[in-house]
Design an enzyme around this catalytic site. Structure first.
Site, PDB file in Angstrom:
ATOM      1  N   GLY A 162      -5.614  -3.529  -6.698  1.00 33.32           N
ATOM      2  CA  GLY A 162      -5.963  -3.470  -5.846  1.00 33.32           C
ATOM      3  C   GLY A 162      -7.640  -3.750  -4.634  1.00 33.32           C
ATOM      4  O   GLY A 162      -8.713  -3.490  -4.085  1.00 33.32           O
ATOM      5  N   SER A 163      -6.259  -4.562  -3.767  1.00 34.58           N
ATOM      6  CA  SER A 163      -5.647  -4.924  -2.171  1.00 34.58           C
ATOM      7  C   SER A 163      -5.931  -3.830  -1.568  1.00 34.58           C
ATOM      8  O   SER A 163      -6.650  -4.076   0.060  1.00 34.58           O
ATOM      9  CB  SER A 163      -5.065  -5.932  -2.916  1.00 34.58           C
ATOM     10  N   LYS A 191      -3.506  -1.435  -0.668  1.00 36.00           N
ATOM     11  CA  LYS A 191      -1.609  -0.682  -1.051  1.00 36.00           C
ATOM     12  C   LYS A 191      -1.885   0.933  -0.322  1.00 36.00           C
ATOM     13  O   LYS A 191      -1.280   1.097   0.472  1.00 36.00           O
ATOM     14  CB  LYS A 191      -0.859  -1.281  -1.662  1.00 36.00           C
ATOM     15  N   SER A 192      -2.307   1.084  -1.926  1.00 33.98           N
ATOM     16  CA  SER A 192      -2.273   2.731  -2.453  1.00 33.98           C
ATOM     17  C   SER A 192      -2.815   3.548  -0.343  1.00 33.98           C
ATOM     18  O   SER A 192      -2.883   4.228  -0.281  1.00 33.98           O
ATOM     19  CB  SER A 192      -2.213   2.991  -3.418  1.00 33.98           C
ATOM     20  N   GLY A 199       0.584  -6.919  -2.229  1.00 36.70           N
ATOM     21  CA  GLY A 199      -0.959  -7.429  -2.336  1.00 36.70           C
ATOM     22  C   GLY A 199      -1.062  -7.818  -4.454  1.00 36.70           C
ATOM     23  O   GLY A 199      -0.793  -6.815  -5.179  1.00 36.70           O
ATOM     24  N   SER A 252       4.472  -6.460  -6.420  1.00 40.42           N
ATOM     25  CA  SER A 252       5.441  -7.199  -5.896  1.00 40.42           C
ATOM     26  C   SER A 252       5.773  -8.819  -5.227  1.00 40.42           C
ATOM     27  O   SER A 252       5.518  -9.034  -4.788  1.00 40.42           O
ATOM     28  CB  SER A 252       6.743  -7.032  -4.440  1.00 40.42           C
TER      29      SER A 252
HETATM   30  N1  LIG Z   1       0.561  -6.274 -15.984  1.00 39.54           N
HETATM   31  C1  LIG Z   1      -0.058  -6.102 -14.867  1.00 39.54           C
HETATM   32  N2  LIG Z   1       0.365  -6.578 -13.792  1.00 39.54           N
HETATM   33  C2  LIG Z   1       0.168  -5.867 -12.253  1.00 39.54           C
HETATM   34  N3  LIG Z   1       0.207  -4.902 -12.724  1.00 39.54           N
HETATM   35  C3  LIG Z   1       0.126  -3.738 -13.796  1.00 39.54           C
HETATM   36  C4  LIG Z   1      -0.291  -4.514 -14.698  1.00 39.54           C
HETATM   37  N4  LIG Z   1      -0.118  -3.234 -16.027  1.00 39.54           N
HETATM   38  C5  LIG Z   1      -0.076  -2.671 -15.738  1.00 39.54           C
HETATM   39  N5  LIG Z   1       0.155  -2.510 -14.076  1.00 39.54           N
HETATM   40  C6  LIG Z   1      -0.242  -1.182 -13.235  1.00 39.54           C
HETATM   41  O1  LIG Z   1       0.799  -1.283 -12.694  1.00 39.54           O
HETATM   42  C7  LIG Z   1       1.041  -1.101 -10.747  1.00 39.54           C
HETATM   43  C8  LIG Z   1       1.484  -2.252 -10.388  1.00 39.54           C
HETATM   44  O2  LIG Z   1       2.832  -1.376 -10.606  1.00 39.54           O
HETATM   45  P1  LIG Z   1       4.490  -2.489  -9.240  1.00 39.54           P
HETATM   46  O3  LIG Z   1       5.431  -2.261  -9.822  1.00 39.54           O
HETATM   47  O4  LIG Z   1       3.450  -2.200  -7.860  1.00 39.54           O
HETATM   48  O5  LIG Z   1       3.743  -4.195  -9.864  1.00 39.54           O
HETATM   49  S1  LIG Z   1       5.203  -4.491  -9.765  1.00 39.54           S
HETATM   50  O6  LIG Z   1       5.601  -4.880  -8.052  1.00 39.54           O
HETATM   51  O7  LIG Z   1       6.696  -5.120 -10.339  1.00 39.54           O
HETATM   52  O8  LIG Z   1       4.714  -6.201 -10.293  1.00 39.54           O
HETATM   53  C9  LIG Z   1      -0.435  -1.287 -10.777  1.00 39.54           C
HETATM   54  O9  LIG Z   1      -1.433  -0.812 -10.049  1.00 39.54           O
HETATM   55  P2  LIG Z   1      -1.705  -0.634  -8.631  1.00 39.54           P
HETATM   56  O10 LIG Z   1      -3.410  -1.017  -8.930  1.00 39.54           O
HETATM   57  O11 LIG Z   1      -2.184   0.015  -7.324  1.00 39.54           O
HETATM   58  O12 LIG Z   1      -1.776  -2.150  -7.593  1.00 39.54           O
HETATM   59  C10 LIG Z   1      -1.734  -1.195 -12.062  1.00 39.54           C
HETATM   60  O13 LIG Z   1      -2.233  -0.414 -12.347  1.00 39.54           O
HETATM   61  N1  LIG Z   2     -10.713  -0.657   3.509  1.00 38.01           N
HETATM   62  C1  LIG Z   2     -10.736  -0.402   2.111  1.00 38.01           C
HETATM   63  N2  LIG Z   2     -12.585  -0.526   2.375  1.00 38.01           N
HETATM   64  C2  LIG Z   2     -13.302  -0.107   1.081  1.00 38.01           C
HETATM   65  N3  LIG Z   2     -12.523   0.313  -0.493  1.00 38.01           N
HETATM   66  C3  LIG Z   2     -11.144   0.664  -0.286  1.00 38.01           C
HETATM   67  C4  LIG Z   2     -10.781  -0.191   0.975  1.00 38.01           C
HETATM   68  N4  LIG Z   2      -9.026   0.208   0.570  1.00 38.01           N
HETATM   69  C5  LIG Z   2      -8.992   0.367  -1.134  1.00 38.01           C
HETATM   70  N5  LIG Z   2     -10.713   0.099  -1.173  1.00 38.01           N
HETATM   71  C6  LIG Z   2     -11.200   0.912  -2.227  1.00 38.01           C
HETATM   72  O1  LIG Z   2     -10.936  -0.289  -3.457  1.00 38.01           O
HETATM   73  C7  LIG Z   2      -9.660   0.276  -4.551  1.00 38.01           C
HETATM   74  C8  LIG Z   2      -7.835   0.172  -4.734  1.00 38.01           C
HETATM   75  O2  LIG Z   2      -7.252   1.007  -3.251  1.00 38.01           O
HETATM   76  P1  LIG Z   2      -5.924   0.740  -3.899  1.00 38.01           P
HETATM   77  O3  LIG Z   2      -5.884   1.582  -3.005  1.00 38.01           O
HETATM   78  O4  LIG Z   2      -5.532   2.059  -5.108  1.00 38.01           O
HETATM   79  O5  LIG Z   2      -5.489  -0.295  -4.212  1.00 38.01           O
HETATM   80  P2  LIG Z   2      -4.232  -0.916  -5.120  1.00 38.01           P
HETATM   81  O6  LIG Z   2      -2.763   0.340  -4.549  1.00 38.01           O
HETATM   82  O7  LIG Z   2      -3.872  -2.167  -4.143  1.00 38.01           O
HETATM   83  O8  LIG Z   2      -4.200  -1.156  -6.076  1.00 38.01           O
HETATM   84  C9  LIG Z   2     -10.045   1.902  -4.191  1.00 38.01           C
HETATM   85  O9  LIG Z   2     -11.058   2.219  -5.708  1.00 38.01           O
HETATM   86  C10 LIG Z   2      -9.628   2.450  -2.662  1.00 38.01           C
HETATM   87  O10 LIG Z   2     -10.660   3.493  -2.384  1.00 38.01           O
END
Ligand SMILES: Nc1ncnc2c1ncn2[C@@H]1O[C@H](COP(=O)(O)OS(=O)(=O)O)[C@@H](OP(=O)(O)O)[C@H]1O
Ligand SMILES: Nc1ncnc2c1ncn2[C@@H]1O[C@H](COP(=O)(O)OP(=O)(O)O)[C@@H](O)[C@H]1O
Length: 275
Positions: A108-109, A111-112, A105, A179
């Protein structure tokens, strides 16, 4: 497995190795009628030669030559070493079935958050999990990779391979990575046994992810300070047939615990939480 030392060609030591014609994971005894010969070369041939004799036909442990010498040519004198302790034995020990929960996803969706909530829920039931988080893996194993399409593909390929090892260890491996490309995710699915790759799509609208922006990355991307940010100026290809989809409930978002429960129920129903 039997190794027959034999000839020397162009000063490269060559030998022949017996390999069962049945798949490796069949756990059946190898008989002389089901053996084929394939060639192996060099140091490996010498090593095998010293270790295996005709009297050591044993399907549970030993060398199995790679019949297809897959990919890449030259460096393909690779021999699979089979161990008598297999995935099924480790699963028995752990009382669970190894698999990969692949959470995909936008940034910010959630995932973690889901990965951690699920790991907590399963841990409290005595189940062994391991989380591979994109951000974290990029600090080590994948620290050489950028966010260009080919590097994202390599990032996913490596994480897929590592997840496969965890799952083979009997662990419930939770990969939490953007991904963004369907073909990269499908490639990870294809290296696992049927059913063991469980795709979870965090189907959250971009505006929700962007409003969260816990790392301030969307803001930077909108300001043109990050190029190729997924969802802003880089693609995200949503899954077409994910096993599980997590969506908003109207304007609200389920709690992390409720999202985790959905995945846990799936695992329960499919028998992954028992050996
Ligand atoms: N250009 C760009 N696009 C998307 N995301 C970015 C980018 N640069 C840095 N980040 C940070 O890197 C995290 C994503 O890493 P991933 O290894 O999951 O990405 S990927 O699957 O290879 O596309 C991603 O973490 P999440 O927010 O947890 O998804 C971002 O914090
Ligand atoms: N189910 C949920 N309800 C409300 N806030 C959420 C929820 N899941 C995640 N968040 C918040 O959204 C933000 C992004 O979550 P995160 O798990 O870091 O997303 P990702 O790993 O996809 O980037 C964090 O601040 C987290 O606390």
């Amino acid at each position: 497995m039997v190794f027959n030392p034999s000839l020397s060609i162009n000063s490269v030591k060559v030998g022949f190795c017996c390999s069962p014609s049945t798949p490796l994971n069949c756990r059946q005894n190898v008989t002389s009628t089901s053996l084929k010969y394939v060639s192996v070369k060099g140091k490996e041939a010498s090593r095998m030669c010293s270790l295996k004799t005709n009297t050591e036909i044993n399907s549970n442990e030993g060398y199995i030559c790679n019949e297809n010498l897959r990919k890449g040519g030259e460096s393909m004198n690779i021999v699979w070493h089979k161990c008598s302790i297999e995935k099924i034995d480790r699963q028995e020990l752990l009382q669970q079935r190894g698999c990969v929960i692949w959470i995909t996803g936008l940034s910010g969706s959630g995932k973690s958050t889901l990965a951690c909530a699920l790991a907590r829920a399963l841990h409290s039931r005595g189940k062994l999990t391991y989380v591979l988080d994109g951000d974290n893996v990029r600090h080590g194993l994948n620290s050489d990779l950028t966010f260009k399409q080919e590097d994202r593909a390599e990032n996913i390929r490596r994480i897929g391979e590592v997840a496969k090892l965890f799952s083979d260890a009997g662990v419930i491996c939770i990969a939490s990575v953007i991904s963004p490309y369907r073909k990269d995710r499908d490639a990870c699915r294809s290296i696992l046994p049927d059913g063991d790759f469980i795709e979870v799509f965090m189907d959250m609208p971009l505006h929700v992810c962007e409003a969260r922006d816990p790392k301030g990355l969307y803001k930077l991307a909108r300001a043109g300070k990050i190029e190729g940010f997924t969802g802003v100026d880089d693609p995200y290809e949503a899954p077409l047939n994910s096993e599980i989809t997590i969506q908003m409930d109207g304007e609200a978002c389920s709690s992390p615990e409720v999202m985790a429960e959905k995945v846990e129920c799936y695992l329960d129903a499919k028998g992954y939480l028992q050996a």
